[in-house]
Write a protein that holds these residues in place. Structure first.
Motif, PDB file in Angstrom:
ATOM      1  N   PHE A 141       0.835  -1.206   0.000  1.00  0.00           N
ATOM      2  CA  PHE A 141       0.000   0.000   0.000  1.00  0.00           C
ATOM      3  C   PHE A 141       0.871   1.258   0.000  1.00  0.00           C
ATOM      4  O   PHE A 141       0.646   2.189  -0.783  1.00  0.00           O
ATOM      5  N   ARG A 144       2.686   2.174  -3.235  1.00  0.00           N
ATOM      6  CA  ARG A 144       1.791   2.758  -4.239  1.00  0.00           C
ATOM      7  C   ARG A 144       1.286   4.132  -3.815  1.00  0.00           C
ATOM      8  O   ARG A 144       1.355   5.092  -4.574  1.00  0.00           O
ATOM      9  N   TRP A 145       0.780   4.212  -2.594  1.00  0.00           N
ATOM     10  CA  TRP A 145       0.150   5.469  -2.184  1.00  0.00           C
ATOM     11  C   TRP A 145       1.178   6.606  -2.106  1.00  0.00           C
ATOM     12  O   TRP A 145       0.918   7.737  -2.506  1.00  0.00           O
ATOM     13  N   VAL A 189      -7.992  -4.238  -0.242  1.00  0.00           N
ATOM     14  CA  VAL A 189      -8.264  -3.323  -1.365  1.00  0.00           C
ATOM     15  C   VAL A 189      -7.015  -3.140  -2.238  1.00  0.00           C
ATOM     16  O   VAL A 189      -7.052  -3.345  -3.452  1.00  0.00           O
ATOM     17  N   CYS A 190      -5.910  -2.795  -1.608  1.00  0.00           N
ATOM     18  CA  CYS A 190      -4.678  -2.549  -2.369  1.00  0.00           C
ATOM     19  C   CYS A 190      -3.933  -3.890  -2.513  1.00  0.00           C
ATOM     20  O   CYS A 190      -2.833  -4.076  -2.023  1.00  0.00           O
ATOM     21  N   PRO A 195      -5.392  -4.430  -7.707  1.00  0.00           N
ATOM     22  CA  PRO A 195      -5.842  -3.512  -6.654  1.00  0.00           C
ATOM     23  C   PRO A 195      -7.203  -2.906  -7.016  1.00  0.00           C
ATOM     24  O   PRO A 195      -7.436  -2.558  -8.174  1.00  0.00           O
ATOM     25  N   ARG A 196      -8.085  -2.833  -6.020  1.00  0.00           N
ATOM     26  CA  ARG A 196      -9.446  -2.331  -6.290  1.00  0.00           C
ATOM     27  C   ARG A 196      -9.487  -0.814  -6.083  1.00  0.00           C
ATOM     28  O   ARG A 196     -10.097  -0.309  -5.157  1.00  0.00           O
ATOM     29  N   CYS A 197      -8.802  -0.106  -6.967  1.00  0.00           N
ATOM     30  CA  CYS A 197      -8.679   1.344  -6.811  1.00  0.00           C
ATOM     31  C   CYS A 197     -10.050   2.025  -6.816  1.00  0.00           C
ATOM     32  O   CYS A 197     -10.241   3.039  -6.149  1.00  0.00           O
ATOM     33  N   CYS A 200     -11.232   2.267  -3.344  1.00  0.00           N
ATOM     34  CA  CYS A 200     -10.232   2.692  -2.354  1.00  0.00           C
ATOM     35  C   CYS A 200     -10.561   4.079  -1.797  1.00  0.00           C
ATOM     36  O   CYS A 200     -10.735   5.036  -2.559  1.00  0.00           O
ATOM     37  N   GLN A 203      -7.999   6.908  -2.921  1.00  0.00           N
ATOM     38  CA  GLN A 203      -7.679   7.047  -4.352  1.00  0.00           C
ATOM     39  C   GLN A 203      -7.255   8.473  -4.711  1.00  0.00           C
ATOM     40  O   GLN A 203      -6.299   8.684  -5.442  1.00  0.00           O
ATOM     41  N   CYS A 206      -3.598   9.112  -3.945  1.00  0.00           N
ATOM     42  CA  CYS A 206      -2.643   8.028  -4.253  1.00  0.00           C
ATOM     43  C   CYS A 206      -1.774   8.401  -5.463  1.00  0.00           C
ATOM     44  O   CYS A 206      -2.271   8.633  -6.568  1.00  0.00           O
ATOM     45  N   PHE A 209      -1.904   5.778  -8.348  1.00  0.00           N
ATOM     46  CA  PHE A 209      -3.147   5.866  -9.124  1.00  0.00           C
ATOM     47  C   PHE A 209      -3.055   7.038 -10.108  1.00  0.00           C
ATOM     48  O   PHE A 209      -3.405   6.909 -11.287  1.00  0.00           O
ATOM     49  N   GLN A 214       0.052   1.523 -10.602  1.00  0.00           N
ATOM     50  CA  GLN A 214      -0.374   0.548  -9.574  1.00  0.00           C
ATOM     51  C   GLN A 214       0.277  -0.817  -9.776  1.00  0.00           C
ATOM     52  O   GLN A 214       0.566  -1.518  -8.820  1.00  0.00           O
TER      53      GLN A 214
HETATM   54 FE1  SF4 Z   1      -3.752   1.038  -3.760  1.00  0.00          FE
HETATM   55 FE2  SF4 Z   1      -5.289   1.845  -5.810  1.00  0.00          FE
HETATM   56 FE3  SF4 Z   1      -5.786   2.716  -3.337  1.00  0.00          FE
HETATM   57 FE4  SF4 Z   1      -3.654   3.560  -4.629  1.00  0.00          FE
HETATM   58  S1  SF4 Z   1      -5.780   3.898  -5.236  1.00  0.00           S
HETATM   59  S2  SF4 Z   1      -3.720   2.885  -2.503  1.00  0.00           S
HETATM   60  S3  SF4 Z   1      -3.064   1.721  -5.773  1.00  0.00           S
HETATM   61  S4  SF4 Z   1      -5.934   0.593  -4.076  1.00  0.00           S
END
Ligand code: SF4
Length: 350
Positions: A141, A144-145, A189-190, A195-197, A200, A203, A206, A209, A214
């Protein structure tokens, strides 16, 4: 940041999965759950956690148990050093801290088998300390974030992750909930592959994203291939008893019991000659019945095993290191998963 953390915690309150270790702030129970979950999925670990807590309700109960009893309760979970470390850690808490789980991070991290993540998790969940517990889910997480383009095994990655997440935590009153929330977000989620953006709560903020990265993050190191080994086991039956050996303290599967065995170059070797080399004498009083092959994968080893079923006459003298167990007591000795499969094949309880 205040708005982001509020969104995260609201999401957590609405969507988190209920688990018994989330309903307690008892550091002993949290410690047990964290050690179980180190290499085990929640579904598999849950019944073990419940059995452990039921049998050893306090750290002193665990400290006073026999190690073989603790290993038996752990049977089937693998990575048995976790159970041995829990037992050793419980003894330390019982003897050095009079059964009171230490609150100080530096003392928690000194317990055997406890690393930075576990010490941070106990500090946050049990004592609401302002720390960030970085497990595999949080690493993914955070990479990515925060958009961290450093391999997750590098110290610089951990440093950036902790800095970024501590900044997000700020002086919020509940580091406990914050840590639960980022772990849960990473786990549900991530997720690693898809990943289920769209679901999220973070989002908007992030970086991956925004940059459509991702699937490029996190950066993970190349995994070493497991080493292949070949083992030959002899399931030796004499009257109603079975011959076992106990593995030594320093080996993989330390202190567990198994059929006598050895590593070989070639599994197809003639069994009588092999057996002879194992027992170092001419075994006229045995009969080879048959064999079955097994494959077993550990984190660093890929095992091909052949288990020979052997019947020994009453006059056959077992080597001194072998111990005999009757069928009834075979269920009480701690064994690893491969041994369980071989015991089934040998018909130990028939
Ligand atoms: Fe992870 Fe997507 Fe949320 Fe970013 S938007 S933290 S990639 S699930």
């Amino acid at each position: 940041m205040v708005r982001v953390i509020q969104t995260l915690l609201t999401w957590y309150q609405d969507y988190h999965r209920k688990m018994p270790w989330r309903e307690t702030n008892d550091p002993y129970k949290i410690w047990i759950s964290e050690i179980i979950l180190q290499q085990t999925r929640v579904q598999q670990g849950l019944p073990y956690y419940l059995r452990f807590i039921d049998k050893y309700n306090t750290v002193s109960d665990l400290a006073l148990a026999e190690e073989s009893e603790v290993l038996k309760l752990w049977q089937g979970l693998g990575y048995y050093s976790r159970a041995r470390n829990l037992h050793k850690g419980a003894k330390i808490i019982h003897e050095t801290y009079h059964g009171q789980f230490p609150e100080d991070f530096d003392k928690i991290i000194e317990l055997p088998g406890v690393g930075d993540y576990t010490a941070s998790a106990i500090s946050a969940f049990a004592f609401n300390k302002r720390v960030v517990a970085v497990d595999g889910n949080v690493k993914r997480f955070a990479a990515r974030w925060l958009g961290i383009g450093i391999s997750v095994d590098k110290p610089a990655f951990l440093k950036e992750t902790k800095m970024g997440l501590l900044e997000l935590l700020g002086d919020h009153a509940s580091p406990n909930l914050f840590n639960q929330a980022i772990i849960e977000l990473g786990a549900t989620v991530c997720t690693p592959v898809n990943p289920r953006c769209e679901d999220c709560p973070l989002q908007d903020s992030c970086i991956a994203f925004r940059k459509n990265q991702q699937l490029e993050l996190p950066i993970t190191p190349q995994k070493n291939k497991p080493v292949s080994i070949k083992l030959v086991f002899f399931a030796v039956k004499q009257n109603n008893g079975w011959a076992l050996i106990q593995r030594d303290e320093s080996s993989v599967w330390a202190n567990l019991y198994e059929f006598p065995n050895g590593e070989v170059e070639d599994l197809d070797q003639e069994p009588m000659g092999l057996f002879e080399s194992f027992v170092e004498k001419h075994p006229q009083e045995i009969k080879i019945i048959g064999y079955k092959d097994f494959k077993h994968l550990l984190s660093h080893r890929s095992i091909k095993a052949r288990c020979w079923l052997v019947e020994a006459s009453e006059t056959f003298e077992m080597p001194a290191k072998w111990v005999m167990k009757n069928a009834a007591s075979m269920g009480e000795v701690p064994v690893h998963r491969l041994m369980e499969k071989m015991m089934e094949f040998a018909g130990v309880w028939k």
